[in-house]
Design a protein around this motif. Sequence first.
Motif, PDB file in Angstrom:
ATOM      1  N   MET A   1      69.289  22.695  59.073  1.00 44.84           N
ATOM      2  CA  MET A   1      69.671  21.621  58.142  1.00 44.84           C
ATOM      3  C   MET A   1      71.161  21.343  58.270  1.00 44.84           C
ATOM      4  SD  MET A   1      69.190  21.429  54.008  1.00 44.84           S
ATOM      5  CE  MET A   1      69.738  20.005  53.084  1.00 44.84           C
ATOM      6  N   GLN A   2      71.546  20.066  58.328  1.00 47.93           N
ATOM      7  CA  GLN A   2      72.938  19.694  58.438  1.00 47.93           C
ATOM      8  C   GLN A   2      73.543  19.465  57.053  1.00 47.93           C
ATOM      9  OE1 GLN A   2      73.037  16.300  61.043  1.00 47.93           O
ATOM     10  NE2 GLN A   2      73.246  17.580  62.869  1.00 47.93           N
ATOM     11  N   TYR A   3      74.767  19.961  56.887  1.00 46.61           N
ATOM     12  CA  TYR A   3      75.476  19.807  55.628  1.00 46.61           C
ATOM     13  C   TYR A   3      76.745  18.995  55.875  1.00 46.61           C
ATOM     14  CZ  TYR A   3      72.487  23.736  54.313  1.00 46.61           C
ATOM     15  OH  TYR A   3      71.408  24.553  54.076  1.00 46.61           O
ATOM     16  N   SER A   4      77.284  18.429  54.806  1.00 47.01           N
ATOM     17  CA  SER A   4      78.511  17.657  54.946  1.00 47.01           C
ATOM     18  C   SER A   4      79.654  18.586  55.337  1.00 47.01           C
ATOM     19  CB  SER A   4      78.847  16.945  53.635  1.00 47.01           C
ATOM     20  OG  SER A   4      79.297  17.871  52.657  1.00 47.01           O
ATOM     21  N   LEU A   5      80.638  18.026  56.006  1.00 44.57           N
ATOM     22  CA  LEU A   5      81.783  18.817  56.433  1.00 44.57           C
ATOM     23  C   LEU A   5      82.547  19.359  55.236  1.00 44.57           C
ATOM     24  CD1 LEU A   5      83.225  19.759  58.974  1.00 44.57           C
ATOM     25  CD2 LEU A   5      84.671  17.729  58.831  1.00 44.57           C
ATOM     26  N   LEU A   6      82.664  18.564  54.189  1.00 47.54           N
ATOM     27  CA  LEU A   6      83.351  19.023  52.987  1.00 47.54           C
ATOM     28  C   LEU A   6      82.663  20.254  52.406  1.00 47.54           C
ATOM     29  CD1 LEU A   6      85.351  18.870  50.675  1.00 47.54           C
ATOM     30  CD2 LEU A   6      83.892  17.120  49.608  1.00 47.54           C
ATOM     31  N   SER A   7      81.337  20.237  52.337  1.00 52.00           N
ATOM     32  CA  SER A   7      80.625  21.381  51.766  1.00 52.00           C
ATOM     33  C   SER A   7      80.790  22.626  52.630  1.00 52.00           C
ATOM     34  CB  SER A   7      79.135  21.046  51.594  1.00 52.00           C
ATOM     35  OG  SER A   7      78.497  20.908  52.844  1.00 52.00           O
ATOM     36  N   LYS A   8      80.996  22.444  53.931  1.00 52.47           N
ATOM     37  CA  LYS A   8      81.240  23.586  54.809  1.00 52.47           C
ATOM     38  C   LYS A   8      82.648  24.149  54.604  1.00 52.47           C
ATOM     39  CE  LYS A   8      77.978  22.390  58.471  1.00 52.47           C
ATOM     40  NZ  LYS A   8      77.812  22.135  59.917  1.00 52.47           N
ATOM     41  N   PHE A   9      83.620  23.264  54.419  1.00 51.38           N
ATOM     42  CA  PHE A   9      84.968  23.728  54.069  1.00 51.38           C
ATOM     43  C   PHE A   9      84.894  24.572  52.791  1.00 51.38           C
ATOM     44  CE2 PHE A   9      88.653  21.385  56.196  1.00 51.38           C
ATOM     45  CZ  PHE A   9      87.939  21.082  57.349  1.00 51.38           C
ATOM     46  N   GLN A  10      84.221  24.035  51.786  1.00 52.04           N
ATOM     47  CA  GLN A  10      84.114  24.726  50.506  1.00 52.04           C
ATOM     48  C   GLN A  10      83.343  26.026  50.650  1.00 52.04           C
ATOM     49  OE1 GLN A  10      82.337  21.431  48.343  1.00 52.04           O
ATOM     50  NE2 GLN A  10      84.306  20.878  47.420  1.00 52.04           N
ATOM     51  N   GLY A  11      82.277  26.012  51.451  1.00 45.55           N
ATOM     52  CA  GLY A  11      81.490  27.223  51.654  1.00 45.55           C
ATOM     53  C   GLY A  11      82.277  28.323  52.324  1.00 45.55           C
ATOM     54  N   ALA A  12      83.138  27.956  53.287  1.00 53.03           N
ATOM     55  CA  ALA A  12      83.940  28.956  53.990  1.00 53.03           C
ATOM     56  C   ALA A  12      84.912  29.651  53.044  1.00 53.03           C
ATOM     57  CB  ALA A  12      84.695  28.301  55.144  1.00 53.03           C
ATOM     58  N   LEU A  13      85.642  28.881  52.238  1.00 52.67           N
ATOM     59  CA  LEU A  13      86.609  29.482  51.315  1.00 52.67           C
ATOM     60  C   LEU A  13      85.908  30.265  50.208  1.00 52.67           C
ATOM     61  CD1 LEU A  13      89.309  26.674  50.971  1.00 52.67           C
ATOM     62  CD2 LEU A  13      89.657  28.968  51.872  1.00 52.67           C
ATOM     63  N   LEU A  14      84.835  29.683  49.667  1.00 50.75           N
ATOM     64  CA  LEU A  14      84.088  30.372  48.617  1.00 50.75           C
ATOM     65  C   LEU A  14      83.430  31.629  49.163  1.00 50.75           C
ATOM     66  CD1 LEU A  14      83.384  30.054  45.631  1.00 50.75           C
ATOM     67  CD2 LEU A  14      81.325  28.815  46.319  1.00 50.75           C
ATOM     68  N   GLY A  15      82.885  31.548  50.374  1.00 51.99           N
ATOM     69  CA  GLY A  15      82.254  32.711  50.987  1.00 51.99           C
ATOM     70  C   GLY A  15      83.247  33.819  51.273  1.00 51.99           C
ATOM     71  N   ALA A  16      84.465  33.452  51.682  1.00 48.77           N
ATOM     72  CA  ALA A  16      85.498  34.447  51.933  1.00 48.77           C
ATOM     73  C   ALA A  16      85.846  35.196  50.650  1.00 48.77           C
ATOM     74  CB  ALA A  16      86.741  33.777  52.510  1.00 48.77           C
ATOM     75  N   ALA A  17      86.022  34.462  49.551  1.00 50.62           N
ATOM     76  CA  ALA A  17      86.350  35.083  48.271  1.00 50.62           C
ATOM     77  C   ALA A  17      85.208  35.960  47.777  1.00 50.62           C
ATOM     78  CB  ALA A  17      86.673  34.005  47.242  1.00 50.62           C
ATOM     79  N   LEU A  18      83.990  35.441  47.868  1.00 51.29           N
ATOM     80  CA  LEU A  18      82.835  36.183  47.381  1.00 51.29           C
ATOM     81  C   LEU A  18      82.575  37.409  48.245  1.00 51.29           C
ATOM     82  CD1 LEU A  18      80.541  36.441  45.440  1.00 51.29           C
ATOM     83  CD2 LEU A  18      79.231  34.798  46.760  1.00 51.29           C
ATOM     84  N   GLY A  19      82.719  37.270  49.571  1.00 48.16           N
ATOM     85  CA  GLY A  19      82.540  38.412  50.453  1.00 48.16           C
ATOM     86  C   GLY A  19      83.514  39.528  50.132  1.00 48.16           C
ATOM     87  N   SER A  20      84.775  39.165  49.880  1.00 47.50           N
ATOM     88  CA  SER A  20      85.785  40.166  49.523  1.00 47.50           C
ATOM     89  C   SER A  20      85.390  40.898  48.251  1.00 47.50           C
ATOM     90  CB  SER A  20      87.151  39.497  49.336  1.00 47.50           C
ATOM     91  OG  SER A  20      87.602  38.907  50.527  1.00 47.50           O
ATOM     92  N   TYR A  21      84.885  40.138  47.275  1.00 48.43           N
ATOM     93  CA  TYR A  21      84.496  40.747  46.006  1.00 48.43           C
ATOM     94  C   TYR A  21      83.297  41.665  46.159  1.00 48.43           C
ATOM     95  CZ  TYR A  21      87.488  39.033  42.276  1.00 48.43           C
ATOM     96  OH  TYR A  21      88.536  38.845  41.438  1.00 48.43           O
ATOM     97  N   VAL A  22      82.284  41.229  46.913  1.00 48.41           N
ATOM     98  CA  VAL A  22      81.088  42.057  47.089  1.00 48.41           C
ATOM     99  C   VAL A  22      81.436  43.356  47.808  1.00 48.41           C
ATOM    100  CG1 VAL A  22      78.855  42.225  48.240  1.00 48.41           C
ATOM    101  CG2 VAL A  22      79.469  40.129  47.044  1.00 48.41           C
ATOM    102  N   GLY A  23      82.215  43.246  48.893  1.00 48.04           N
ATOM    103  CA  GLY A  23      82.594  44.437  49.634  1.00 48.04           C
ATOM    104  C   GLY A  23      83.421  45.398  48.805  1.00 48.04           C
ATOM    105  N   SER A  24      84.396  44.867  48.069  1.00 43.10           N
ATOM    106  CA  SER A  24      85.243  45.717  47.232  1.00 43.10           C
ATOM    107  C   SER A  24      84.447  46.323  46.089  1.00 43.10           C
ATOM    108  CB  SER A  24      86.416  44.901  46.674  1.00 43.10           C
ATOM    109  OG  SER A  24      87.225  44.395  47.718  1.00 43.10           O
ATOM    110  N   ASN A  25      83.524  45.562  45.525  1.00 44.78           N
ATOM    111  CA  ASN A  25      82.653  46.062  44.464  1.00 44.78           C
ATOM    112  C   ASN A  25      81.801  47.219  44.973  1.00 44.78           C
ATOM    113  OD1 ASN A  25      80.926  45.742  41.880  1.00 44.78           O
ATOM    114  ND2 ASN A  25      79.433  45.413  43.512  1.00 44.78           N
TER     115      ASN A  25
END
Length: 378
Positions: free
Chosen positions: A1-25
Amino acid sequence: MQYSLLSKFQGALLGAALGSYVGSNFEYHIEKNRENNKLFINQHKFYLSKLEKNYLQKWGEITVNCAKSLIIKQEFNEEDWQKVYREWQNKWNNKKDYTYEPNKIKDSPIELEKLVEIVNNNQPNFNINNDVLNPTASKGIITSLPVSLTYHEDEFKLQQKLQQWGKVWENYLEINLGNLVVGYIIAQTLTDRLDPLTIIPKIIDYIGEKEPLVGQLRQVEKLINQGANLDAAINHLSKNVKSFEKQQIFCEGQQRTLSSAFFIPISLALYCFLSTPENFGLAVLRSARTGWATQTCTIVGTLSGAYNSSAGVPVEWRQKMGVELLGMKDQMEIMKLAKSLWAVWSGVYDPNNVTQNIVPAVAASNVIRPRPHPASGS
């Protein structure tokens, strides 16, 4: 499935923050419950130690500052980035709770022996703690993420800008190579050209024959092609820690050394992401069990967030995160920052004034989109 470029920008930054939290948790609870090696993902909130919160705030702040520099200058400005970095470095060097500790991987043979023993005994909470202002692989990757997003459509310029970005770390080759690998995958993702089964040879062509990273990349490719399970991947990729062989590499007239241990979290993260690219939650949860939880989760969250867009980041996970994500007050601030970076990429005259009611209509590079049909009678 193709997503908008904006949503991918947002997903990358949000995923980075969430990944850091999950790993640290995960590492927080493993430290408290050493005999119970499981994820505490169903709790009401993710919990972090005071030290981990401090680390996330520190590296989140420089990530945001890099992004803001890009937005203000509407390009990556090396001089401004040097200024931003120095201000950040001075601020955290002067913090009362900051004390410098040598890089144990590079400076202490005794610590290396202890590290080998930990790996050989398969201790689940194995992690490499670098000193605070010298980034691990994941910290370098998350801090350079704004550059990777902004220059994703031009592979040559992406490489050039990431190398300029890396000069603040004294052209530290481990950081530059790690950023190039992840930056290239992000570029392939944002342009809808990522094929998990063929991406490794493309990465090697992009970064060149630079061992030991290339050797580990080929191992990742082999593991994915064989359908190896997570335990097999961890045992296979982490065995390089036993030798700690360093090879000399010449780049731009400067001689550097590379430690294979530095790249193990990157290799494990690539395995976790490329073997389950369509499922953000599964990829991150698997990466949390590698022994490098914070590092691998951060990298996997970044890649999977870009691949699956913000729509693929579990809503229930977002609700478990505390405030100060990437040093920002909430996830809406992250989404807004990503939108401003997207605006810089798309050529908006004033990226700081992108209103919420603008509907993005910019396609990814080299991707054909249908045009609206003209009205009848025109």
